[in-house]
Design an enzyme around this catalytic site. Structure first.
Site, PDB file in Angstrom:
ATOM      1  N   LYS A 166      17.935 -22.889   8.893  1.00  0.00           N
ATOM      2  CA  LYS A 166      16.974 -22.988   9.997  1.00  0.00           C
ATOM      3  C   LYS A 166      17.419 -22.095  11.153  1.00  0.00           C
ATOM      4  CE  LYS A 166      15.608 -27.558   8.498  1.00  0.00           C
ATOM      5  NZ  LYS A 166      15.885 -28.992   8.505  1.00  0.00           N
ATOM      6  N   ASP A 178       9.297 -31.485  13.822  1.00  0.00           N
ATOM      7  CA  ASP A 178       9.159 -31.956  12.444  1.00  0.00           C
ATOM      8  C   ASP A 178       7.842 -32.705  12.217  1.00  0.00           C
ATOM      9  OD1 ASP A 178      10.732 -31.549  10.312  1.00  0.00           O
ATOM     10  OD2 ASP A 178      12.115 -33.204  10.668  1.00  0.00           O
ATOM     11  N   GLN A 234      18.235 -33.742  12.161  1.00  0.00           N
ATOM     12  CA  GLN A 234      18.468 -33.488  10.739  1.00  0.00           C
ATOM     13  C   GLN A 234      18.812 -34.791  10.014  1.00  0.00           C
ATOM     14  OE1 GLN A 234      18.161 -30.347   9.214  1.00  0.00           O
ATOM     15  NE2 GLN A 234      18.354 -31.507   7.324  1.00  0.00           N
TER      16      GLN A 234
END
Ligand code: NDP
Length: 312
Positions: A53, A120, A97
């Protein structure tokens, strides 16, 4: 021979669009977009995902603002890190995460993220926006699948879609997005009986069961479009939930693993961040086709009326 739903190539095309948006607005805004990937503990797979990422951010010109907290960090300290990022004017997107170390509950931490910075798209408010067809950051993996289907000209209206898997991360938002695009959607799960009879009815089959190579030729209608979300590390390399070599000869289009949905997931994270960066300043981002929602007075078309997502 099936068309390959090439996520790697589409991700490259979208990255070029993101670079152009950042170049267009960067001077006016006086800073690049910022994405914070917050990692807690030392899950090895997470290490690889976070590095990917951050590399993708660097490619398009997004600043990485992430932090890596030690495995023993308490919930209060993680919460404080989230709140700092919520308040940071240089931060447009936050991603926690997963998985978190045992003992840290993800629910309250995900809910603490400012919904306007929810890169997200997993905050309850944003899942609600998806359900109601309102603008807001969209869950990255299903949004990536929608972009992949659109790029390959799959006209979903009226098609029969089957989604295998009902997780909040993939299956549920996937079903909502397909439905918003006027497909007729059925969701299968581990208690579904005679899965093959159901999946054989699908014009579009999206598999997100997390079961290596579970879907074979017997599950697929000839000519179907097959999207494999699964990703598994095995001794012989990466594989998906679909037995590619069996299904590819009968499908009209299929996504490979690797190189299909995976790269799209990372790219949609960048899209959510750049869209948030533009929205906070009231600037046009021109990426509405990549943030699927069904408008209140029309079918899913990807337009963005510029409604800002309010922080909660
Ligand atoms: P989860 O384990 O959270 O959910 C799996 C779902 O599949 C559940 O709803 C489960 O049903 C269902 N399921 C399991 N076994 C069967 C079966 N035999 N028949 C029918 N349904 C079944 O997984 P995720 O949704 O998080 O992820 C799914 C896969 O996608 C994983 O391989 C994951 O690694 C991958 N993934 C890939 C991404 C990418 O970028 N490519 C991103 C995110 C995930 P039930 O609800 O009844 O338990």
């Amino acid at each position: 021979m099936a068309t390959l739903l090439d996520g790697r190539r589409l991700a490259g095309e979208i990255e070029a669009r993101l670079q152009a948006v950042i170049a267009r607005h960067g001077t006016q805004l006086g800073r690049p977009p910022g994405l914070a990937v917050l990692r807690v503990g030392d899950d090895p797979a997470s290490g690889v995902y976070v590095a990917n990422k951050e590399k993708a951010c660097a490619r398009v010109g997004i600043t990485s603002l992430g932090a890596h907290l030690a495995a023993g960090t308490g919930a209060e300290e993680v919460l404080a890190a989230v709140r700092r990022l919520n308040a940071d004017p240089c931060c447009d997107g936050i991603l926690l995460q997963l998985p978190l170390p045992a003992g840290l509950a993800e629910g309250p931490l995900l809910m603490a993220i400012d919904p306007a910075k929810d890169a997200d798209g997993l905050h309850t408010l944003n899942l609600g926006h998806l359900l109601k067809g309102e603008p807001g950051p969209r869950s990255c993996t299903p949004a990536g699948v929608m972009a992949l289907l659109a790029r390959h000209g799959v006209a979903l209206a009226g098609l029969r879609a089957v989604v295998v898997g009902r997780s909040i991360l993939v299956g549920q938002p996937m079903a909502l997005m397909l439905q918003a695009a006027d497909a007729t959607v059925t969701v299968a799960h581990s208690r579904t009986t005679d899965l093959a009879a159901l999946t054989r009815q699908a014009d579009v089959l999206v598999v997100a069961a997390g079961r290596p190579r579970m879907i074979g030729a017997e599950h697929v209608k000839p000519g179907a479009v097959v999207v494999d979300v699964g990703i598994h590390r095995t001794e012989s390399g990466l594989c998906g939930d679909v037995r590619f070599e069996e299904v590819e000869p009968i499908a009209s289009a299929i996504s490979p693993v690797p190189g299909g949905v995976g790269p799209m997931t990372v790219t949609m994270l960048l899209v959510n961040t750049v869209v948030a960066w533009c929205r906070r300043a009231g600037l046009d981002h021109g990426l509405g086709d990549l943030v699927p929602y069904r408008g209140l007075d029309g079918p899913w078309a990807g337009q963005d009326p510029g409604v800002r997502v309010e922080g909660g």
